[in-house]
Design an enzyme around this catalytic site. Sequence first.
Site, PDB file in Angstrom:
ATOM      1  N   TRP A 193       0.805  -1.222   0.000  1.00  0.00           N
ATOM      2  CA  TRP A 193       0.000   0.000   0.000  1.00  0.00           C
ATOM      3  C   TRP A 193       0.835   1.267   0.000  1.00  0.00           C
ATOM      4  O   TRP A 193       0.318   2.353  -0.212  1.00  0.00           O
ATOM      5  CB  TRP A 193      -0.914   0.028   1.244  1.00  0.00           C
TER       6      TRP A 193
ATOM      7  N   LYS B  97      -2.331  -8.298  -7.708  1.00  0.00           N
ATOM      8  CA  LYS B  97      -3.110  -8.232  -6.473  1.00  0.00           C
ATOM      9  C   LYS B  97      -2.618  -7.023  -5.679  1.00  0.00           C
ATOM     10  O   LYS B  97      -1.564  -7.055  -5.039  1.00  0.00           O
ATOM     11  CB  LYS B  97      -2.911  -9.517  -5.647  1.00  0.00           C
ATOM     12  N   PRO B  98      -3.374  -5.918  -5.721  1.00  0.00           N
ATOM     13  CA  PRO B  98      -2.970  -4.759  -4.921  1.00  0.00           C
ATOM     14  C   PRO B  98      -3.318  -4.989  -3.456  1.00  0.00           C
ATOM     15  O   PRO B  98      -4.089  -5.897  -3.134  1.00  0.00           O
ATOM     16  CB  PRO B  98      -3.816  -3.621  -5.499  1.00  0.00           C
ATOM     17  N   ASP B  99      -2.753  -4.163  -2.589  1.00  0.00           N
ATOM     18  CA  ASP B  99      -3.118  -4.257  -1.174  1.00  0.00           C
ATOM     19  C   ASP B  99      -4.591  -3.858  -1.024  1.00  0.00           C
ATOM     20  O   ASP B  99      -5.092  -2.988  -1.748  1.00  0.00           O
ATOM     21  CB  ASP B  99      -2.229  -3.322  -0.345  1.00  0.00           C
TER      22      ASP B  99
ATOM     23  N   GLY C  17       6.608  -6.330  -0.186  1.00  0.00           N
ATOM     24  CA  GLY C  17       5.882  -6.206   1.078  1.00  0.00           C
ATOM     25  C   GLY C  17       6.803  -6.505   2.240  1.00  0.00           C
ATOM     26  O   GLY C  17       8.023  -6.335   2.150  1.00  0.00           O
ATOM     27  N   SER C  18       6.220  -6.979   3.323  1.00  0.00           N
ATOM     28  CA  SER C  18       7.006  -7.170   4.544  1.00  0.00           C
ATOM     29  C   SER C  18       7.845  -8.455   4.463  1.00  0.00           C
ATOM     30  O   SER C  18       7.505  -9.393   3.730  1.00  0.00           O
ATOM     31  CB  SER C  18       6.067  -7.253   5.746  1.00  0.00           C
TER      32      SER C  18
ATOM     33  N   GLU D 170      10.839  -8.192  -2.725  1.00  0.00           N
ATOM     34  CA  GLU D 170      11.317  -6.846  -2.371  1.00  0.00           C
ATOM     35  C   GLU D 170      10.728  -6.540  -1.002  1.00  0.00           C
ATOM     36  O   GLU D 170       9.542  -6.257  -0.883  1.00  0.00           O
ATOM     37  CB  GLU D 170      10.812  -5.822  -3.410  1.00  0.00           C
TER      38      GLU D 170
ATOM     39  N   CYS E 297      10.244   2.007   1.792  1.00  0.00           N
ATOM     40  CA  CYS E 297      11.153   0.910   2.135  1.00  0.00           C
ATOM     41  C   CYS E 297      12.610   1.348   2.108  1.00  0.00           C
ATOM     42  O   CYS E 297      13.441   0.776   2.798  1.00  0.00           O
ATOM     43  CB  CYS E 297      10.944  -0.253   1.176  1.00  0.00           C
TER      44      CYS E 297
ATOM     45  N   GLU F 127      12.209  -2.385  11.543  1.00  0.00           N
ATOM     46  CA  GLU F 127      11.711  -1.354  10.638  1.00  0.00           C
ATOM     47  C   GLU F 127      10.527  -0.646  11.308  1.00  0.00           C
ATOM     48  O   GLU F 127       9.561  -1.295  11.714  1.00  0.00           O
ATOM     49  CB  GLU F 127      11.247  -2.032   9.344  1.00  0.00           C
TER      50      GLU F 127
HETATM   51  P1  NAD Z   1       2.467  -7.027   3.726  1.00  0.00           P
HETATM   52  O1  NAD Z   1       3.479  -8.064   3.527  1.00  0.00           O
HETATM   53  O2  NAD Z   1       1.559  -7.119   4.878  1.00  0.00           O
HETATM   54  O3  NAD Z   1       1.506  -6.884   2.444  1.00  0.00           O
HETATM   55  C1  NAD Z   1       2.024  -6.764   1.139  1.00  0.00           C
HETATM   56  C2  NAD Z   1       1.082  -7.457   0.161  1.00  0.00           C
HETATM   57  O4  NAD Z   1       1.033  -8.841   0.469  1.00  0.00           O
HETATM   58  C3  NAD Z   1      -0.357  -6.960   0.226  1.00  0.00           C
HETATM   59  O5  NAD Z   1      -0.900  -6.946  -1.069  1.00  0.00           O
HETATM   60  C4  NAD Z   1      -1.042  -8.015   1.071  1.00  0.00           C
HETATM   61  O6  NAD Z   1      -2.431  -8.113   0.842  1.00  0.00           O
HETATM   62  C5  NAD Z   1      -0.324  -9.258   0.594  1.00  0.00           C
HETATM   63  N1  NAD Z   1      -0.387 -10.390   1.525  1.00  0.00           N
HETATM   64  C6  NAD Z   1      -0.709 -10.394   2.842  1.00  0.00           C
HETATM   65  N2  NAD Z   1      -0.658 -11.656   3.325  1.00  0.00           N
HETATM   66  C7  NAD Z   1      -0.296 -12.462   2.300  1.00  0.00           C
HETATM   67  C8  NAD Z   1      -0.042 -13.847   2.181  1.00  0.00           C
HETATM   68  N3  NAD Z   1      -0.164 -14.684   3.214  1.00  0.00           N
HETATM   69  N4  NAD Z   1       0.348 -14.331   0.983  1.00  0.00           N
HETATM   70  C9  NAD Z   1       0.522 -13.505  -0.083  1.00  0.00           C
HETATM   71  N5  NAD Z   1       0.277 -12.186  -0.019  1.00  0.00           N
HETATM   72  C10 NAD Z   1      -0.116 -11.668   1.154  1.00  0.00           C
HETATM   73  O7  NAD Z   1       3.284  -5.669   3.703  1.00  0.00           O
HETATM   74  P2  NAD Z   1       2.860  -4.265   4.288  1.00  0.00           P
HETATM   75  O8  NAD Z   1       3.242  -4.232   5.704  1.00  0.00           O
HETATM   76  O9  NAD Z   1       1.483  -3.951   3.917  1.00  0.00           O
HETATM   77  O10 NAD Z   1       3.841  -3.337   3.417  1.00  0.00           O
HETATM   78  C11 NAD Z   1       4.880  -2.651   3.953  1.00  0.00           C
HETATM   79  C12 NAD Z   1       6.154  -3.461   3.853  1.00  0.00           C
HETATM   80  O11 NAD Z   1       6.541  -3.542   2.485  1.00  0.00           O
HETATM   81  C13 NAD Z   1       7.318  -2.816   4.568  1.00  0.00           C
HETATM   82  O12 NAD Z   1       8.043  -3.780   5.263  1.00  0.00           O
HETATM   83  C14 NAD Z   1       8.151  -2.241   3.432  1.00  0.00           C
HETATM   84  O13 NAD Z   1       9.511  -2.074   3.742  1.00  0.00           O
HETATM   85  C15 NAD Z   1       7.924  -3.234   2.352  1.00  0.00           C
HETATM   86  N6  NAD Z   1       8.197  -2.652   1.030  1.00  0.00           N
HETATM   87  C16 NAD Z   1       9.323  -3.039   0.371  1.00  0.00           C
HETATM   88  C17 NAD Z   1       9.644  -2.458  -0.852  1.00  0.00           C
HETATM   89  C18 NAD Z   1      10.889  -2.848  -1.600  1.00  0.00           C
HETATM   90  O14 NAD Z   1      11.015  -2.483  -2.752  1.00  0.00           O
HETATM   91  N7  NAD Z   1      11.814  -3.558  -1.008  1.00  0.00           N
HETATM   92  C19 NAD Z   1       8.798  -1.477  -1.399  1.00  0.00           C
HETATM   93  C20 NAD Z   1       7.657  -1.109  -0.683  1.00  0.00           C
HETATM   94  C21 NAD Z   1       7.361  -1.719   0.533  1.00  0.00           C
END
Ligand code: NAD
Length: 526
Positions: A165, A189-191, A240-241, A262, A296, A394
């Site tokens: 997101w 699949k967007p957030d 994501g995370s 990433e 990030c 983080e």
């Molecule tokens: P998140 O991992 O909770 O969610 C990211 C995506 O994964 C969302 O679309 C979410 O719906 C989906 N998701 C959730 N559970 C899942 C599962 N079990 N299987 C597959 N997909 C699933 O991440 P967040 O906390 O919403 O995002 C922030 C994080 O993203 C931070 O840690 C940030 O550093 C990281 N990030 C990294 C980069 C990069 O380029 N390295 C860029 C942007 C954000």
Amino acid sequence: MSRSSAPPIFGETRLTTRRLESLAGRIDAEREGGIEVRTPITDDEICRIPDCDEADVDAAVERAREAQASWERVPVDARAETLRRFGDLVLERREQLLDLLQLETGKSRRHGVEEVLDVPLTSSYYAERGPSMLADERRGGAIPLATDARVTVDPVGVVGIIAPWNYPLTLAVTDAIPALLAGNAVVLKPDEKTPFIALALAELLEEAGLPEGVLEVVTGEGPTVGPALIDRVDYVAFTGSTETGRTVAERAGRNLIGCSLELGGKNPMIVLADADLEAAARGAVQGAFTNAGQLCLAPERIYVEESRYEDFLDAFVGTTRRLSMGLEFEYGPDVGSLIDGAQLERVESHVAEAVESGASVLSGGRHRPDVGPYCYEPTILTDVDPGSRVACEETFGPVVSVTPVADIESAIEAANDSPYGLNASVWTADRERGVQVAREIDCGTVCVNDAYTAGWAAVDAPMGGVGDSGLGRRHGPEGLRRYLEPRTIAVSRLGPLDAPPGVPASAFVRILSGLTQFRRRLMRWL
Ligand code: NAD
């Protein structure tokens, strides 16, 4: 899906409920119920989106697979032209896109612009350079002159992209662009907090000429839609995370498909004694507080050579205190909102714990409900306990710690003392020395005299993390090759490379040994 009246915030934008409902209508899924999407600006619901299940994902991947077969046969120059047009459309419609982006994320408009510009930057790079990366490549054969080898590439098929997101505009499509250029279809699949900007971009891709089905969007809960997608696609690009990234990698591993991850970071910034401190302070402000720190690549730990520590703090605190906060749909305010209550809670708890264990707050440190329900001041901490969460985990908010270090070696040691390795920066008047220090830092990207933009916007160069920050790279040739299946075609002019009839094995071994030596010498000359 039930129709709601538009919250008053829509009056400040070019958006209407009808527009959001029409975007949600692009998803081919059950219309009743759905997931509510709220704006962090007022915490009102802005619209609902379909809560896709496994069957919806299955149908979307099937549609994408069918469309991919024809898309792959479209000449690459025509695919590139579609992406060029898409980049132009994003620039042309930037104000409408920024309204939507701000409504979904609460970020300041000036920070949103970075995302908008990133799309044409990436699409024009891959449109111009990508086709040559897809051409057949000659490689050395087994026996010079007698055999040759070439590598041809095919798209992997259907690529799943799971986006976060925090940069929902650029991260929804910039990983899709090289995949599409290579002839893949994409299921995105967007957030669940930021689906509308992704849907608006899918609409623009179609307007640019992308055939129906080549990019499908599925919305819904991550733990339902994410695994269903990974089980059906041929590659998954996840952002994501770190915690979720591990589960994505496990599932991709079970399915024997490739993945890029990433993930998060705890990015260090090193200020050497000879640095231009005003520039370093501006860089620290830009890096740490862009998108309210939900970036990030943002520096969250700053190490300053101790002879300049106080001077740097003066400059940094002074520049930070001049930042304005606000949630207007115009270019005024410097810093906007956090995404939601969970993010606010995380930021507040990191700061509270740091203060309890002895940290000082030099600037900020307060929730600002008077600006918006999830607004938090840009915050500078010193004397942070190295074991506290704010030092190790983080934060993903507008919070940064500053620590003095004795010398460059201590700065490098402190920077590398983390399981993460995404982005770092080094600040010095001596750029060559900056590059030398950069070589010592365990991160996928290190910028010299810039916090993150120089690295991120170098689209020709790979970007990604090491350690807990991920696997694989986006951008550059690496960002395209992850979506390709290479095929080696080797041709022999001698027939089977085996002992000819009647030649004894011992003689054949002598011939092979001679050829091996000849090959070694030839490789040295060529
Ligand atoms: P998140 O991992 O909770 O969610 C990211 C995506 O994964 C969302 O679309 C979410 O719906 C989906 N998701 C959730 N559970 C899942 C599962 N079990 N299987 C597959 N997909 C699933 O991440 P967040 O906390 O919403 O995002 C922030 C994080 O993203 C931070 O840690 C940030 O550093 C990281 N990030 C990294 C980069 C990069 O380029 N390295 C860029 C942007 C954000």
